[in-house]
Design a protein around this motif. Structure first.
Motif, PDB file in Angstrom:
ATOM      1  N   HIS A 118       0.844  -1.198   0.000  1.00 43.84           N
ATOM      2  CA  HIS A 118       0.000   0.000   0.000  1.00 43.84           C
ATOM      3  C   HIS A 118       0.873   1.240   0.000  1.00 43.84           C
ATOM      4  CE1 HIS A 118      -4.093  -1.187  -0.053  1.00 43.84           C
ATOM      5  NE2 HIS A 118      -3.975  -2.007   0.981  1.00 43.84           N
ATOM      6  N   VAL A 148       3.464  -4.871   3.588  1.00 41.96           N
ATOM      7  CA  VAL A 148       3.280  -5.767   4.737  1.00 41.96           C
ATOM      8  C   VAL A 148       3.569  -7.185   4.268  1.00 41.96           C
ATOM      9  CG1 VAL A 148       1.666  -6.699   6.421  1.00 41.96           C
ATOM     10  CG2 VAL A 148       1.489  -4.293   5.736  1.00 41.96           C
ATOM     11  N   ALA A 207       3.011 -10.478   4.858  1.00 38.90           N
ATOM     12  CA  ALA A 207       2.122 -11.312   5.676  1.00 38.90           C
ATOM     13  C   ALA A 207       2.684 -12.729   5.805  1.00 38.90           C
ATOM     14  CB  ALA A 207       0.725 -11.334   5.071  1.00 38.90           C
ATOM     15  N   ARG A 244      -0.828 -14.809  16.874  1.00 39.04           N
ATOM     16  CA  ARG A 244      -1.485 -13.598  17.368  1.00 39.04           C
ATOM     17  C   ARG A 244      -2.200 -12.884  16.208  1.00 39.04           C
ATOM     18  NH1 ARG A 244       1.226  -9.779  15.148  1.00 39.04           N
ATOM     19  NH2 ARG A 244       3.364 -10.197  14.519  1.00 39.04           N
ATOM     20  N   GLY A 293      -2.902 -10.534  13.335  1.00 41.90           N
ATOM     21  CA  GLY A 293      -1.967  -9.937  12.373  1.00 41.90           C
ATOM     22  C   GLY A 293      -0.850 -10.874  11.940  1.00 41.90           C
ATOM     23  N   ALA A 294      -0.854 -12.103  12.458  1.00 43.46           N
ATOM     24  CA  ALA A 294       0.223 -13.048  12.147  1.00 43.46           C
ATOM     25  C   ALA A 294       0.141 -13.588  10.713  1.00 43.46           C
ATOM     26  CB  ALA A 294       0.197 -14.210  13.135  1.00 43.46           C
ATOM     27  N   GLY A 295      -1.029 -13.478  10.097  1.00 44.76           N
ATOM     28  CA  GLY A 295      -1.179 -13.964   8.721  1.00 44.76           C
ATOM     29  C   GLY A 295      -2.080 -15.182   8.577  1.00 44.76           C
ATOM     30  N   LYS A 296      -2.830 -15.516   9.645  1.00 49.06           N
ATOM     31  CA  LYS A 296      -3.676 -16.713   9.631  1.00 49.06           C
ATOM     32  C   LYS A 296      -4.753 -16.638   8.541  1.00 49.06           C
ATOM     33  CE  LYS A 296      -4.960 -16.065  13.937  1.00 49.06           C
ATOM     34  NZ  LYS A 296      -4.242 -14.801  14.196  1.00 49.06           N
ATOM     35  N   THR A 297      -5.476 -15.514   8.518  1.00 48.91           N
ATOM     36  CA  THR A 297      -6.549 -15.352   7.527  1.00 48.91           C
ATOM     37  C   THR A 297      -5.963 -15.378   6.112  1.00 48.91           C
ATOM     38  OG1 THR A 297      -7.939 -14.122   9.067  1.00 48.91           O
ATOM     39  CG2 THR A 297      -8.385 -13.802   6.725  1.00 48.91           C
ATOM     40  N   THR A 298      -4.814 -14.717   5.952  1.00 45.44           N
ATOM     41  CA  THR A 298      -4.149 -14.718   4.645  1.00 45.44           C
ATOM     42  C   THR A 298      -3.868 -16.141   4.184  1.00 45.44           C
ATOM     43  OG1 THR A 298      -3.137 -12.567   5.124  1.00 45.44           O
ATOM     44  CG2 THR A 298      -2.101 -13.901   3.391  1.00 45.44           C
TER      45      THR A 298
HETATM   46  N1  LIG Z   1      -6.082  -6.637   2.265  1.00 47.01           N
HETATM   47  C1  LIG Z   1      -5.014  -6.266   2.965  1.00 47.01           C
HETATM   48  N2  LIG Z   1      -4.293  -5.178   2.636  1.00 47.01           N
HETATM   49  C2  LIG Z   1      -3.206  -4.805   3.323  1.00 47.01           C
HETATM   50  N3  LIG Z   1      -2.743  -5.464   4.396  1.00 47.01           N
HETATM   51  C3  LIG Z   1      -3.414  -6.555   4.789  1.00 47.01           C
HETATM   52  C4  LIG Z   1      -4.584  -7.022   4.101  1.00 47.01           C
HETATM   53  N4  LIG Z   1      -5.031  -8.149   4.714  1.00 47.01           N
HETATM   54  C5  LIG Z   1      -4.190  -8.366   5.738  1.00 47.01           C
HETATM   55  N5  LIG Z   1      -3.217  -7.436   5.784  1.00 47.01           N
HETATM   56  C6  LIG Z   1      -2.101  -7.383   6.746  1.00 47.01           C
HETATM   57  O1  LIG Z   1      -1.407  -8.614   6.677  1.00 47.01           O
HETATM   58  C7  LIG Z   1      -1.029  -9.079   7.964  1.00 47.01           C
HETATM   59  C8  LIG Z   1      -1.667 -10.441   8.220  1.00 47.01           C
HETATM   60  O2  LIG Z   1      -3.084 -10.268   8.312  1.00 47.01           O
HETATM   61  P1  LIG Z   1      -4.085 -11.480   8.534  1.00 47.01           P
HETATM   62  O3  LIG Z   1      -3.771 -12.554   7.554  1.00 47.01           O
HETATM   63  O4  LIG Z   1      -5.456 -10.938   8.532  1.00 47.01           O
HETATM   64  O5  LIG Z   1      -3.660 -11.970  10.004  1.00 47.01           O
HETATM   65  P2  LIG Z   1      -4.512 -12.731  11.119  1.00 47.01           P
HETATM   66  O6  LIG Z   1      -5.665 -13.400  10.478  1.00 47.01           O
HETATM   67  O7  LIG Z   1      -3.530 -13.684  11.739  1.00 47.01           O
HETATM   68  O8  LIG Z   1      -4.935 -11.690  12.121  1.00 47.01           O
HETATM   69  C9  LIG Z   1      -1.474  -7.979   8.937  1.00 47.01           C
HETATM   70  O9  LIG Z   1      -0.387  -7.137   9.170  1.00 47.01           O
HETATM   71  C10 LIG Z   1      -2.573  -7.271   8.196  1.00 47.01           C
HETATM   72  O10 LIG Z   1      -2.670  -5.933   8.599  1.00 47.01           O
END
Ligand SMILES: Nc1ncnc2c1ncn2[C@@H]1O[C@H](COP(=O)(O)OP(=O)(O)O)[C@@H](O)[C@H]1O
Ligand SMILES: [Mg+2]
Length: 220
Positions: free
Chosen positions: A13, A18, A20, A39, A41-46
């Motif tokens: 951005h 970032v 991830a 924790r 922000g660790a990247g789990k959802t990603t």
């Molecule tokens: N669409 C996005 N754009 C920019 N940064 C993102 C986006 N999605 C996630 N992030 C960043 O990527 C990192 C991992 O996010 P995420 O996978 O949501 O972690 P978790 O699910 O473990 O909380 C975080 O720093 C988050 O802010």
């Protein structure tokens, strides 16, 4: 069921990158329940979204049930999600104007499963998540735990061999959370479903066959 090799994902951005995921390797065998902890922000959802083909990696490979996810065309990913991967989103993503039974049956409606088969499957699923008595209620008429169970039932509608659950207990009290995890655990035992549960809650680890820890974009 899942083979992930050297996966990298960076969100960019305006110069603020970032990282991830920075080189994630993961193998999940069929019929396993794996807890992916880390924790916020660790990247789990990603990682879950990459495995589900909802997001594309920068590099690395992902294989799900023998299908190459990386490199697949969009239409192939849609088909993979219909047939193979059930996803439970952290915010449930239920449609507010549909009843519980309509939400659960939606994936089957989209794939044009005949009405009688659909009704039978929906009723079996509502029974499984113990919400048969709530079939006609809309999400806003149900508790958080009930909505979570509806989201689980919907993710299971097409009998996917792989279920990805993103923080399935985050919005529940600990007792309701444990009952949701017992439900997920029963799926693994009864139907051989492979499950990955992302969570920051250590209490969920006791339900897992294996626990992997995501930290600084890598698994340990
Ligand atoms: N669409 C996005 N754009 C920019 N940064 C993102 C986006 N999605 C996630 N992030 C960043 O990527 C990192 C991992 O996010 P995420 O996978 O949501 O972690 P978790 O699910 O473990 O909380 C975080 O720093 C988050 O802010
Ligand atoms: Mg998350």
């Amino acid at each position: 069921m899942i083979r992930v090799r050297d996966l990298h994902k960076t969100y960019g951005h305006g110069g603020q990158d970032v990282h991830a995921l920075r080189g994630v390797d993961l193998s999940v065998d069929e019929g396993q329940l794996v807890v992916l902890k880390g924790r916020s922000g660790a990247g789990k959802t990603t990682l879950l979204r990459l495995i589900a083909g909802l997001l594309r990696p920068d590099s690395g490979t992902i294989e799900v049930a023998g299908h190459a996810v990386t490199g697949a065309k969009d239409a192939e990913l849609v088909e993979l999600r219909r047939s193979t991967v059930g996803v439970i989103h952290q915010d449930f993503a239920l449609l507010p104007l549909l009843t519980a039974e309509e939400n659960v049956g939606l994936p089957l409606r989209i794939t044009r499963v005949p009405t009688a088969d659909r009704d039978a499957r929906v009723s079996e699923l509502l029974d499984r998540v113990r919400l048969s008595g709530h079939a006609r209620q809309r999400p806003d008429e149900m508790s958080g735990g009930q909505q979570q169970r509806i989201a689980i039932a919907r993710a299971l509608a097409s009998r996917p061999p792989l279920l990805l659950a993103d923080e399935p207990t985050a919005q529940l009290d600990s007792e309701t959370g444990a009952s949701v995890m017992e439900l997920i655990r029963a799926l693994v035992v009864d139907e051989g479903t492979t499950v990955v549960v992302a969570t920051h809650d250590p209490a969920l680890e006791s339900f897992a066959d294996a626990v992997v820890h995501l930290e600084d974009g890598r698994l340990s």
